[in-house]
Design an enzyme around this catalytic site. Structure first.
Site, PDB file in Angstrom:
ATOM      1  N   ARG A  16       0.856   5.067  17.444  1.00  0.00           N
ATOM      2  CA  ARG A  16       0.475   6.098  16.465  1.00  0.00           C
ATOM      3  C   ARG A  16       0.846   7.533  16.884  1.00  0.00           C
ATOM      4  O   ARG A  16       1.331   8.295  16.050  1.00  0.00           O
ATOM      5  CB  ARG A  16      -1.033   6.036  16.132  1.00  0.00           C
ATOM      6  CG  ARG A  16      -1.511   4.709  15.550  1.00  0.00           C
ATOM      7  CD  ARG A  16      -0.660   4.179  14.423  1.00  0.00           C
ATOM      8  NE  ARG A  16      -1.204   2.976  13.834  1.00  0.00           N
ATOM      9  CZ  ARG A  16      -0.524   1.836  13.642  1.00  0.00           C
ATOM     10  NH1 ARG A  16       0.750   1.754  13.993  1.00  0.00           N
ATOM     11  NH2 ARG A  16      -1.101   0.793  13.090  1.00  0.00           N
ATOM     12  N   ASP A  49      -6.949   3.509  13.048  1.00  0.00           N
ATOM     13  CA  ASP A  49      -5.648   4.161  12.896  1.00  0.00           C
ATOM     14  C   ASP A  49      -5.730   5.478  12.137  1.00  0.00           C
ATOM     15  O   ASP A  49      -5.008   6.423  12.442  1.00  0.00           O
ATOM     16  CB  ASP A  49      -4.638   3.190  12.268  1.00  0.00           C
ATOM     17  CG  ASP A  49      -4.230   2.109  13.257  1.00  0.00           C
ATOM     18  OD1 ASP A  49      -4.200   2.415  14.472  1.00  0.00           O
ATOM     19  OD2 ASP A  49      -3.961   0.976  12.841  1.00  0.00           O
ATOM     20  N   ASP A  52       0.821  -1.233   0.000  1.00  0.00           N
ATOM     21  CA  ASP A  52       0.000   0.000   0.000  1.00  0.00           C
ATOM     22  C   ASP A  52       0.847   1.272   0.000  1.00  0.00           C
ATOM     23  O   ASP A  52       0.686   2.136  -0.858  1.00  0.00           O
ATOM     24  CB  ASP A  52      -0.894   0.068   1.247  1.00  0.00           C
ATOM     25  CG  ASP A  52      -2.040  -0.922   1.186  1.00  0.00           C
ATOM     26  OD1 ASP A  52      -2.327  -1.433   0.087  1.00  0.00           O
ATOM     27  OD2 ASP A  52      -2.643  -1.179   2.243  1.00  0.00           O
ATOM     28  N   SER A 112      -4.180  -9.263   8.226  1.00  0.00           N
ATOM     29  CA  SER A 112      -3.614  -7.925   8.373  1.00  0.00           C
ATOM     30  C   SER A 112      -2.904  -7.883   9.730  1.00  0.00           C
ATOM     31  O   SER A 112      -3.504  -8.196  10.761  1.00  0.00           O
ATOM     32  CB  SER A 112      -4.754  -6.902   8.316  1.00  0.00           C
ATOM     33  OG  SER A 112      -4.298  -5.688   8.851  1.00  0.00           O
TER      34      SER A 112
HETATM   35  N1  ARG Z   1      -7.786  -3.088  16.461  1.00  0.00           N
HETATM   36  C1  ARG Z   1      -6.512  -2.642  16.910  1.00  0.00           C
HETATM   37  C2  ARG Z   1      -6.521  -1.172  17.147  1.00  0.00           C
HETATM   38  O1  ARG Z   1      -7.296  -0.492  16.546  1.00  0.00           O
HETATM   39  C3  ARG Z   1      -5.398  -3.090  16.006  1.00  0.00           C
HETATM   40  C4  ARG Z   1      -5.280  -2.400  14.695  1.00  0.00           C
HETATM   41  C5  ARG Z   1      -4.147  -2.996  13.960  1.00  0.00           C
HETATM   42  N2  ARG Z   1      -4.017  -2.611  12.624  1.00  0.00           N
HETATM   43  C6  ARG Z   1      -3.824  -3.488  11.620  1.00  0.00           C
HETATM   44  N3  ARG Z   1      -3.494  -3.023  10.478  1.00  0.00           N
HETATM   45  N4  ARG Z   1      -3.960  -4.765  11.781  1.00  0.00           N
HETATM   46  O2  ARG Z   1      -5.770  -0.675  17.934  1.00  0.00           O
END
Ligand code: ARG
Length: 417
Positions: free
Chosen positions: A99, A128, A18, A180
């Site tokens: 993040r 995210d 990506d 993922s």
């Molecule tokens: N659900 C979790 C969060 O929002 C993990 C997100 C992880 N991202 C991913 N691309 N798998 O904090």
């Protein structure tokens, strides 16, 4: 000449398909110069130099991989530990915690290079995007966001691969990953694929940091974690910085098969998702920290802090790391941690992690008050007066409103069970 007049964009770049496509896409579709920044927060990415080289090959005007691991541990994870941070009492927030750190560096790079935009590779359905953008807006309200995945037409991996091939973006030679994944020092998040059906038991191949408890060592292992003012500072008496301490705890705890989570989680944007995590160090350290707080915080502070811990975790989950309430809560947390110093002993065995010992020079647990044996210093006779006053409202209620009290005694009818 006109080349020099292009505006600049700082891209949160991982080297995956990506964000690699984005390096080119931002140049072609948005006519921007791209600065590709890869934040190393301890993810399992073999070669970040190759990732940086690739960005240059695709025409980035600047690319860098910054090692954020030490600051992630000392500036972010210390606070998460102080707050026993578990979203919905379960998830140690590994993605949510990384993040803000990455956002700060993106904003720093944007300032250094006079960029007007920041771009990220998040989808339009996740948390995210909310976190990156909320953090960036808080740090610099002038910066503008570009979220290519929310606007481009490359809807499937095949379309993306095709676009990549047409535009000289090196495409991954390995097969598409069935899940993922997001990972860093604080653990791994695994989503999608067969996990989208929450009735499916997570396949064995999703786990990489923890062994299957069924094949974990047949002998238990004891580990002692030392804390100073709420921060872990030693393992088995050996002093160490937080970064190596977390790395070591991941190894020790993961080897015994502890740290797996399988949950349905409430995302910020209103979707529920099925999430699997493995966070051996995070869960074991929080367990130790809670055990030490049980000794070192008084009754009221411990109870009140529990609610604040939950508020803190939700704030961070929702992307509000840089917020007024988070700052205020951190001051509260810091005050509570002043005497959270001592040691906690864990027993690890086939998927379990049990606190089997704790000690502190500042323990509010006092043997003399607790003991039923010799050395009792508690004045038993004082309890009668306390209970007389404490139960006065119950006594008065029962005297004046007898039927109410009797109804409570009869209870509700659950006989069908
Ligand atoms: N659900 C979790 C969060 O929002 C993990 C997100 C992880 N991202 C991913 N691309 N798998 O904090």
């Amino acid at each position: 000449m006109s080349e020099n007049k292009r505006e600049k964009v700082v891209l949160a770049y991982s080297g995956g398909l990506d964000t690699s496509v984005m390096v080119k896409w931002l140049q072609i579709e948005k006519n921007l110069d791209v600065i590709a920044i890869c934040g190393n927060v301890g993810q399992d990415e073999a070669d970040l130099t190759a990732v940086v080289d690739k960005a240059y090959k695709m025409g980035a005007i600047f690319a860098d991989a910054v090692d954020l691991r030490k600051s992630y541990a000392s500036r972010v994870l210390t606070k998460a530990i102080a707050a026993n941070a578990l979203y919905e009492d379960t998830y140690p927030l590994l993605s949510a915690l990384s993040r803000p750190m990455i956002s700060k560096y993106l904003v720093d790079y944007a300032h250094k290079h006079h960029a007007k935009y920041i771009a990220h590779g998040c989808t339009g359905k996740g948390n995210d995007q909310v976190r990156f953008e909320t953090c960036i807006h808080a740090l610099d309200p002038e910066l503008q966001i570009i979220a290519p995945v929310r606007e481009w037409d490359l809807l499937t991996r095949e379309q993306e691969m095709e676009w990549a091939a047409e535009h000289d973006v090196p495409v991954p030679t390995t097969a598409a990953k069935p899940y993922s994944i997001d990972d860093n020092l604080w653990g791994r998040a695994i989503e999608c694929g067969v996990l989208e059906n929450p009735w499916n038991e997570p396949p064995a191949d999703i786990w990489t940091m923890t062994v299957d408890p069924e094949v974990a060592p047949d002998q238990p292992e004891y580990v002692t974690v030392g804390f100073e003012k709420g921060v872990p500072v030693s393992i088995n008496g050996e002093k160490m910085k937080l970064l190596p301490l977390i790395i070591k705890m991941n190894e020790i705890v993961g080897k015994h098969g502890f740290g797996r989570i399988d949950m349905i989680e409430n995302r910020v944007i209103g979707i529920k998702s099925h999430e699997c995590y493995e966070c051996p160090a995070a869960l074991a350290i929080i367990k130790c920290h809670q055990a030490l707080e049980q000794m070192c915080l008084d009754h009221d502070t411990q109870h009140f802090k529990h609610q604040m811990d939950q508020t803190w975790a939700t704030l961070i989950y929702d992307g509000l790391w840089f917020s007024q309430l988070k700052e205020a809560l951190d001051s509260f947390m810091a005050t509570t941690q002043e005497f959270v110093t001592g040691e906690v002993r864990l027993k690890l065995f086939k998927g379990s992690c049990t606190v089997v010992g704790r000690k502190s020079d500042y323990s509010i647990y006092q043997y003399g008050l607790a003991t039923y044996g010799d050395g009792d210093t508690f004045d038993r006779t004082a309890s009668k007066g306390f209970i007389d006053i404490h139960s006065l409202q119950s006594k008065t209620w029962s005297t004046v409103q007898g039927p109410g009290a009797r109804r409570a005694a009869e209870g509700h009818d659950f006989e069908q069970f």
